[in-house]
Design an enzyme around this catalytic site. Structure first.
Site, PDB file in Angstrom:
ATOM      1  N   CYS A   1      36.309  44.737  34.120  1.00 59.22           N
ATOM      2  CA  CYS A   1      37.725  45.114  34.229  1.00 59.22           C
ATOM      3  C   CYS A   1      37.888  46.584  34.607  1.00 59.22           C
ATOM      4  CB  CYS A   1      38.449  44.927  32.900  1.00 59.22           C
ATOM      5  SG  CYS A   1      38.336  43.304  32.185  1.00 59.22           S
TER       6      CYS A   1
ATOM      7  N   HIS B   1      42.520  36.553  32.159  1.00 52.55           N
ATOM      8  CA  HIS B   1      42.142  36.806  33.553  1.00 52.55           C
ATOM      9  C   HIS B   1      40.843  36.031  33.828  1.00 52.55           C
ATOM     10  CE1 HIS B   1      44.405  40.899  33.645  1.00 52.55           C
ATOM     11  NE2 HIS B   1      45.054  40.051  34.400  1.00 52.55           N
TER      12      HIS B   1
END
Ligand code: ARG
Length: 296
Positions: A274, A180
């Site tokens: 996250c 990511h």
């Protein structure tokens, strides 16, 4: 164990606008029961009490830094729901929910919809191609720095540009460890950002260098310790790890690094950022959003 975070009453918490802080999800059902990234090993046990303590400490660290923490209820069978960064992309009072690339995480999205509707937000349609929310589309200087390859698909961004009018700099991610974009890029303000070059292709890194005036380039070791996965709350940088060198680079720019250990979540391939979804995001509309207007 139960979360100690205090949630404001719903009437108070509801309604769009600024001052929202971040959305988090308690680690009630957090575990590593499948493997969808190279960090996840189902043979490794999660210490659940420790995960709770680390999560609660992240909440209190963010609150101490002046961030309002809101929560979304966890759901059984969805161990990665704790990583709210992947819930969607926020712009003003609208959330564009993610389209998860992995079936294991797809059912999270109905909970995201429910929570945002309950808060009085506008819930947009998800992109037509996989796009894993703010974890893969980080707001920077009015636009989005986005990642594609391992999870999100490039065509999702063309759709978001056309549909929402956002400026999206879409970069290909090359290293499976940095699946990511928020593992390789972290804005500090409108000019400065932490950048991990090896997360990107040469062309992607060059594109990033064009838009980041003041890059804080991370070493491979800092990158692998998820130093880029930080939450910036005012001048406080809440990060899973910091090195003396990086600490000095941040301090030189007027930031205060605060290390918040989230090692249990590292077993699922996630860090501090996250575990949060920023709710105070206003993106520029460079192009007119494509809307079918009925005239007459
Ligand atoms: N286990 C989760 C996954 O692989 C971790 C998500 C990390 N989130 C992030 N924004 N990088 O999807």
């Amino acid at each position: 164990m139960t979360p100690t975070t205090s949630e404001a009453p719903e009437e108070e918490a509801g309604g769009p606008g600024r001052g929202h802080g971040v959305l988090m999800c308690p680690p009630e059902y957090f575990d590593v029961t499948y493997s969808i990234n190279v960090w996840m090993d189902t043979g490794v046990k999660v210490d659940f009490d420790r995960a709770w303590r680390q999560w609660e400490r992240l909440v209190s660290t963010l609150e101490d830094a002046g961030t309002r923490v809101r929560t979304m209820p966890a759901a059984p069978g969805l161990p990665d729901m704790v990583f709210t960064a992947n819930a969607g992309i926020v712009d003003g009072d609208t959330i564009t929910p993610a389209r998860m690339s992995r079936p294991e995480r797809a059912p999270e999205i109905e909970h995201v919809r429910d929570r945002f509707e309950e808060l009085g937000w506008t819930v947009d349609e998800p992109p037509t191609a996989p796009q894993e929310g703010a974890g893969d589309a980080v707001a920077f200087d009015g636009g989005l720095v986005a990642g594609y390859g391992p999870r999100s698909a490039e065509p999702a961004y063309a759709g978001l540009r056309a549909h929402r009018g956002w400026t999206v700099t879409a970069l290909e991610l090359t290293d499976p460890r940095y699946y990511h974009v928020d593992l390789g890029f972290c804005p500090l303000d409108d000019r400065a950002a932490m950048v991990l070059p090896e997360a990107f292709t040469a062309a992607g890194h060059a594109a990033l260098a064009e838009i980041v005036e003041d890059p804080v380039v991370l070493t491979p070791e800092e990158g692998a310790a998820f130093c880029a996965n930080a939450v910036v709350a005012g001048r406080t940088v809440v990060m899973p790890h910091c090195t003396p060198r990086l600490g000095r680079e941040l301090e030189r720019r007027g930031f205060e690094p605060v290390v918040c250990e989230v090692s249990e979540f590292g077993k699922a391939g996630g860090g501090c950022r996250c575990l949060t979804l920023a709710l105070d995001v206003e993106l520029d509309r460079a192009g007119a959003p494509f809307t079918a207007e009925v005239v007459g």
